[in-house]
Design a protein around this motif. Structure first.
Motif, PDB file in Angstrom:
ATOM      1  N   PHE A  42     -13.276  27.159  10.242  1.00 28.74           N
ATOM      2  CA  PHE A  42     -12.436  27.996   9.385  1.00 28.74           C
ATOM      3  C   PHE A  42     -13.325  28.989   8.633  1.00 28.74           C
ATOM      4  N   THR A  43     -12.998  30.255   8.727  1.00 30.78           N
ATOM      5  CA  THR A  43     -13.683  31.291   7.956  1.00 30.78           C
ATOM      6  C   THR A  43     -12.677  31.910   7.001  1.00 30.78           C
ATOM      7  N   ILE A  44     -12.901  31.695   5.680  1.00 28.56           N
ATOM      8  CA  ILE A  44     -11.940  32.153   4.656  1.00 28.56           C
ATOM      9  C   ILE A  44     -12.443  33.450   4.046  1.00 28.56           C
ATOM     10  N   VAL A  52      -7.340  33.452   6.706  1.00 28.82           N
ATOM     11  CA  VAL A  52      -8.265  32.478   7.307  1.00 28.82           C
ATOM     12  C   VAL A  52      -8.369  32.757   8.793  1.00 28.82           C
ATOM     13  N   ILE A  54      -9.305  31.133  12.304  1.00 25.19           N
ATOM     14  CA  ILE A  54      -9.405  29.793  12.890  1.00 25.19           C
ATOM     15  C   ILE A  54     -10.018  29.919  14.275  1.00 25.19           C
ATOM     16  N   THR A  83     -10.080  33.393  18.725  1.00 28.79           N
ATOM     17  CA  THR A  83      -9.741  32.998  17.354  1.00 28.79           C
ATOM     18  C   THR A  83      -8.361  33.524  16.998  1.00 28.79           C
ATOM     19  N   ASP A  85      -5.990  34.633  13.284  1.00 30.43           N
ATOM     20  CA  ASP A  85      -5.950  34.828  11.833  1.00 30.43           C
ATOM     21  C   ASP A  85      -4.596  34.410  11.285  1.00 30.43           C
ATOM     22  N   LEU A 113      -7.810  21.757   5.823  1.00 33.48           N
ATOM     23  CA  LEU A 113      -8.204  23.099   5.371  1.00 33.48           C
ATOM     24  C   LEU A 113      -7.875  23.232   3.888  1.00 33.48           C
TER      25      LEU A 113
END
Length: 349
Positions: A42-44, A52, A54, A83, A85, A113
């Motif tokens: 996860f990149t926030i 985020v 995913i 990925t 979003d 998450l």
């Protein structure tokens, strides 16, 4: 001819071997196990937008189905290495990822998450006075990573906070009394994180023309000179043109200097560009008493102008109108003047 036959026989054998290999590979695909080791990265985004990215991970699969876990009915089907979003509100979620293998077998995992917003930063409030209104202020605010603000002005404990956003027109607040107040501004991030700042506002209600002596919140400060005594008193002669409850009284006792008087500093400029006369309500115990009204620059006493007028009646209120038409309108600011409202002059003989 033998050479040709040998070559054909070799080719035929080779083809048979190739066919045998294909059968073995197809059998291996048919018996492929279900996907394994399903996880996600996860990149926030750190701008309080809640976005985020995913990135599912796993072994032995051809696609992923991502279920976002926030109550939305949408899901996303993505390929290996791709990925997706999604925008979340602040909170905790279980993202369900279903991996599908080449045979159609699936494996799924619940990945926790947590989405939390950073507190607003660089919160700044701008407070300016309302022109011509010493009891009112304008307020605006700005910040990074905020979604909205709330403000209380410190003069009413029961006041509900006023909500506003950056870029909205200035909020105007009017105080009922002079004093020092703490203005509290809270910046909200869109989640649980907030940042609070305070600003001190002083309402001094400056002395401005016309002076009436009727405002109980003002400090009518007299500066006497030459053995003169000046004070704020109840109007001892409520009649005629003066029905006010309060007046300024100057008394010249025996031994007072002839040049004695009283001074009051006012906080605003006197504009002589259009209006040049100052009218004062005066009460005197005798006819012919000279009343001197002098205006003087607060920063340079050499810049001044005075006008003398005699009283024309005794023991009653009258208007005396002082004409400053000869004053250079640009030279008198800010002025220092004696009290110039309803005024009692008493001279003890």
């Amino acid at each position: 001819m033998k050479k040709i036959k040998i070559i054909c026989s070799f080719l035929f054998v080779t083809l048979l071997m190739a066919c045998s290999g294909d059968d073995s590979s197809l059998d291996s695909v048919t018996n492929a196990p279900a996907p394994a080791n399903i996880s996600a990265l996860f990149t926030i985004t750190q701008d309080n937008s809640g976005q985020v990215t995913i990135a599912p991970r796993g072994e032995g699969l051809v696609k992923y189905d991502v279920f976002f876990g926030d109550g939305t009915t949408d899901s996303a089907e993505i390929g290996v290495g791709q990925t997706v979003d999604h925008v979340y509100a602040e909170g905790q979620y279980n993202v369900r990822i279903v991996g599908t293998g080449i045979t159609g077998l699936t494996t799924e995992a619940l990945i926790p998450l947590t989405v939390s917003f950073r507190a607003p930063e660089n919160v700044q409030a701008t407070i300016t006075p309302v022109t011509g209104d010493s009891f009112s202020i304008n307020l605006t605010a700005s910040a990074d990573f905020e979604t909205f603000f709330e403000v209380t002005f410190g003069d009413d404990p029961s006041q509900l906070p006023i909500q506003f956003m950056e870029g909205d027109p200035a909020i105007v607040h009017t105080y009922a009394n002079t004093g020092t107040y703490t203005v509290t501004i809270v910046a909200y991030s869109g989640g649980a994180a907030t940042t609070t700042i305070t600003e001190i506002v002083t309402i001094s209600n400056p002395i401005l023309l016309p002076i009436t002596f009727e405002n109980s919140s003002l400090n009518y400060s007299f500066v006497d000179f030459g053995n003169v005594s000046t004070s704020l008193v109840n109007n001892p002669s409520i009649s005629g043109i003066n029905l006010s409850s309060k007046v300024g009284r100057t008394i010249k006792n025996n031994g007072a200097d002839t040049w004695g008087g009283s001074t009051m500093v006012i906080d605003g400029n006197i504009d002589f560009s259009t209006l040049t006369k100052i009218r004062v309500k005066v009460w005197s115990p005798q006819v012919g008493a000279i009343v001197k009204l002098k205006i003087e620059n607060l920063n340079d006493g050499n810049i001044n102008k005075e006008v003398d007028l005699p009283t024309t009646v005794a023991n009653t209120w009258e208007y005396l109108t002082f004409d400053f038409a000869c004053v250079n309108a640009g030279s008198m600011f800010p002025p220092k003047v004696p009290p110039i409202a309803q005024f009692i002059i008493k001279k003890k003989l």
